[in-house]
Design an enzyme around this catalytic site. Structure first.
Site, PDB file in Angstrom:
ATOM      1  N   PRO A   2     -90.913 -38.689  48.594  1.00  0.00           N
ATOM      2  CA  PRO A   2     -90.832 -37.997  47.299  1.00  0.00           C
ATOM      3  C   PRO A   2     -92.216 -37.489  46.895  1.00  0.00           C
ATOM      4  O   PRO A   2     -93.213 -38.150  47.158  1.00  0.00           O
ATOM      5  CB  PRO A   2     -90.371 -39.083  46.333  1.00  0.00           C
ATOM      6  CG  PRO A   2     -90.006 -40.264  47.137  1.00  0.00           C
ATOM      7  CD  PRO A   2     -90.573 -40.096  48.503  1.00  0.00           C
ATOM      8  N   GLU A   3     -92.241 -36.324  46.285  1.00  0.00           N
ATOM      9  CA  GLU A   3     -93.505 -35.766  45.825  1.00  0.00           C
ATOM     10  C   GLU A   3     -93.579 -35.901  44.304  1.00  0.00           C
ATOM     11  O   GLU A   3     -92.691 -36.504  43.701  1.00  0.00           O
ATOM     12  CB  GLU A   3     -93.610 -34.306  46.298  1.00  0.00           C
ATOM     13  CG  GLU A   3     -93.529 -34.217  47.819  1.00  0.00           C
ATOM     14  CD  GLU A   3     -93.610 -32.798  48.368  1.00  0.00           C
ATOM     15  OE1 GLU A   3     -94.263 -31.942  47.736  1.00  0.00           O
ATOM     16  OE2 GLU A   3     -93.017 -32.535  49.431  1.00  0.00           O
TER      17      GLU A   3
END
Ligand SMILES: [Zn+2]
Length: 288
Positions: A2-3
């Site tokens: 996830p960013e």
């Protein structure tokens, strides 16, 4: 992994359900996920309340009373699932049917709250972690991690960004914006999108960039991350509540993983290349 937009979405979701809750128990079957022995960890946090849920870079911070903080990293396959009365909230990596069976074989840590609601940490590959720190320790830790500015705060200014570029002139622009020492939270998805927005090939050398191009990257970072948060992130993040809402930025991606397909701007073919070991998609016509 996830960013920034996905982790921000998880933090915002958790804040809504966790703030004010009192921890009554904690269990974990994977010692390497913790930085204290389980018994001590559980004893420290028992009876503490969640004061706030925040984010720094790609980490989630549970702020507890008595200045204790739990720093959570989802890494490649981590997932947080909150289950309370009639509600289930999932954040992070997608694991099917997470709300149906809890705990499940991927559940490695569980927080129990005094109202009997629970927060589960599920992780297929077990690279994620939940570390306990004092507030003042946390500040030092972030310095040690050499974390760059948060791109959506006022500390990330065009001037500072331009200056940071001067420090790594030989770097390729995509690698540069993915390096947390320069700016935090950008991974493969949003780096490709920012390069497309800026009209720059991912492998352009930092030293070759003109003023206008630098400005465009800076604007692209702000604009794309903001839009992605508004859409609750991309694929990785499934935020499901009683209204069944989920992250929808995947539909707005212009270039990421679109190699072999038509460019949405010029109609030419999107190409791919490896930049810093990561597959990157770009349009040879729109990106120079
Ligand atoms: Zn194009």
């Amino acid at each position: 992994m996830p960013e920034l937009p996905e982790v921000e979405t998880v933090s915002q979701g958790l804040a809504k359900v966790l703030v004010g809750k009192k921890i009554s128990g904690f269990d974990c079957d994977t010692p390497k996920m913790l930085n204290y022995p389980l018994k001590k960890y559980a004893a420290i946090i028992r009876s503490l309340e969640v004061v706030a849920v925040k984010r720094r870079a790609k980490m989630i911070i549970l702020e507890l009373t008595s200045d204790w903080r739990i720093l959570i990293h989802l890494k490649m396959t981590g997932q947080l699932v909150f289950r309370g009365k009639g509600e289930c909230l999932i954040g992070g990596h997608t694991i099917d049917k997470s709300c149906e069976q809890l705990p499940n074989k991927f559940t490695h840590a569980t927080f129990t709250f005094s109202d009997r609601s629970r927060l589960y940490f599920n992780d297929i590959r077990k690279f994620g972690w939940l570390r306990l720190h004092r507030q003042e320790e946390l500040e030092k830790l972030f310095v040690k991690m050499a974390l760059g500015p948060e791109p959506l705060t006022r500390e990330f200014t065009p001037g500072k960004f331009a200056k940071s570029l001067l420090r790594r002139p030989k770097s390729k622009i995509k690698q540069f914006i993915m390096d947390a020492r320069n700016v935090v939270g950008i991974g493969n998805i949003y780096a490709d999108e920012v390069c497309f927005f800026s009209g720059l090939r991912p492998d352009r050398r930092v030293e070759s960039l003109g003023q206008t191009e630098i400005k465009k990257i800076y604007q692209g970072i702000k604009k794309i991350l903001t839009a992605a948060i508004a859409a609750r992130g991309t694929t990785f993040s499934n935020y499901v509540n009683s209204n069944g809402e989920a992250g929808s930025y995947a539909k707005k991606l212009k270039v990421y993983q679109r190699y072999g397909r038509k460019c949405l701007r010029c109609g030419g073919e999107i190409k791919r290349q490896k930049v810093g070991g990561r597959t990157s998609s770009y349009c040879p016509t729109c990106q120079k």
